[in-house]
Scaffold this active site. Sequence first.
Site, PDB file in Angstrom:
ATOM      1  N   ARG A   2      -3.507  -3.531 -11.983  1.00 45.95           N
ATOM      2  CA  ARG A   2      -2.897  -2.691 -10.970  1.00 45.95           C
ATOM      3  C   ARG A   2      -1.342  -2.676 -11.423  1.00 45.95           C
ATOM      4  NH1 ARG A   2      -3.065  -2.282  -5.280  1.00 45.95           N
ATOM      5  NH2 ARG A   2      -1.418  -2.832  -4.151  1.00 45.95           N
TER       6      ARG A   2
ATOM      7  N   HIS B 104       0.860   0.159  -0.482  1.00 47.16           N
ATOM      8  CA  HIS B 104       2.054  -0.826  -0.028  1.00 47.16           C
ATOM      9  C   HIS B 104       2.327  -0.117   1.276  1.00 47.16           C
ATOM     10  CE1 HIS B 104       2.885  -2.307  -4.359  1.00 47.16           C
ATOM     11  NE2 HIS B 104       2.191  -2.828  -3.910  1.00 47.16           N
TER      12      HIS B 104
END
Length: 304
Positions: free
Chosen positions: A253, A276
Amino acid sequence: MPEREEPWRKTLETFLNYLTLERNFSGNTRASYLNDLGRYLAWLHECGVKPEEAAPGDIRKFIQELHEIGLEASSIARNISAIRSFHKFLLTERLATMNPAENIHQPKLARYLPSVLTIEEMATLLDAPLKRHPTSTFMLRDKAMLEFLYATGVRVSELLGLSRLNLHMDDGFVRVFGKGSKERLVPVGQTAISWMKRYLDELRPGMMSATSHDTIFLNSRGGPLSRMAAWNIVREHAVIAGIEKPISPHTFRHSFATHLLEGGADLRVVQEMLGHSSIIATQIYTHIDRSFIKEVHKTFHPRG
């Protein structure tokens, strides 16, 4: 038939009662310790380690995982405090013969820069399944998993929760359910799609069992692949690839985001792909590859 209780739960309950009765901890503090130590003890249990037999190395590996999943330094400090108190309690009560957390220190409350692989290191890692077991049963699964992690930047929990219904490979997208069950669509490159199709068509049907359900990635018994198994697959292939950096599924990631930004991707687009909620969480990837930043400065600044 009731589910068998993990043996560590009784030890944890004894410790929490001690905090409440002997140290007058508030309900909120007790709840924090329950959450933090519950995660730690469950992790030890999954690793096959009893709390009273834990070693300093086990605790450091757990702390590394907290870093890798993106926990804030203040939360990690709270976890370490709980772990230190717990092991001190075990020693005091003669439930253990040593305190493995005695020399585990609190981290500085600064932003943690995650471990990132270079593009060359990532290419070597992605080729490792072909070197490890080119004719093995699990080559297709492991290759598909590693390619998918890097192609999408999904969290390991999101990867392991994938079902066939989440995959829209003809359109080049995967539907991911992240933290708080937030849904997002993430693009998937053709290389990962190709390996996923091979795994799903050639291997997975023969691995399936009554416990498989619709889970994409399966273990050798046909059940859903566990988080620890995914970690082991990544680490075993890292050894084959000769990578010495600390590595976990979350490294894919971090590398995914860093390589996108290095290639010129917009920060907001990367934020969307990572899931996010705040741009601040994504901005950390703009500070990782200092050598890349220096190279950009040298190339484009008139006095570089």
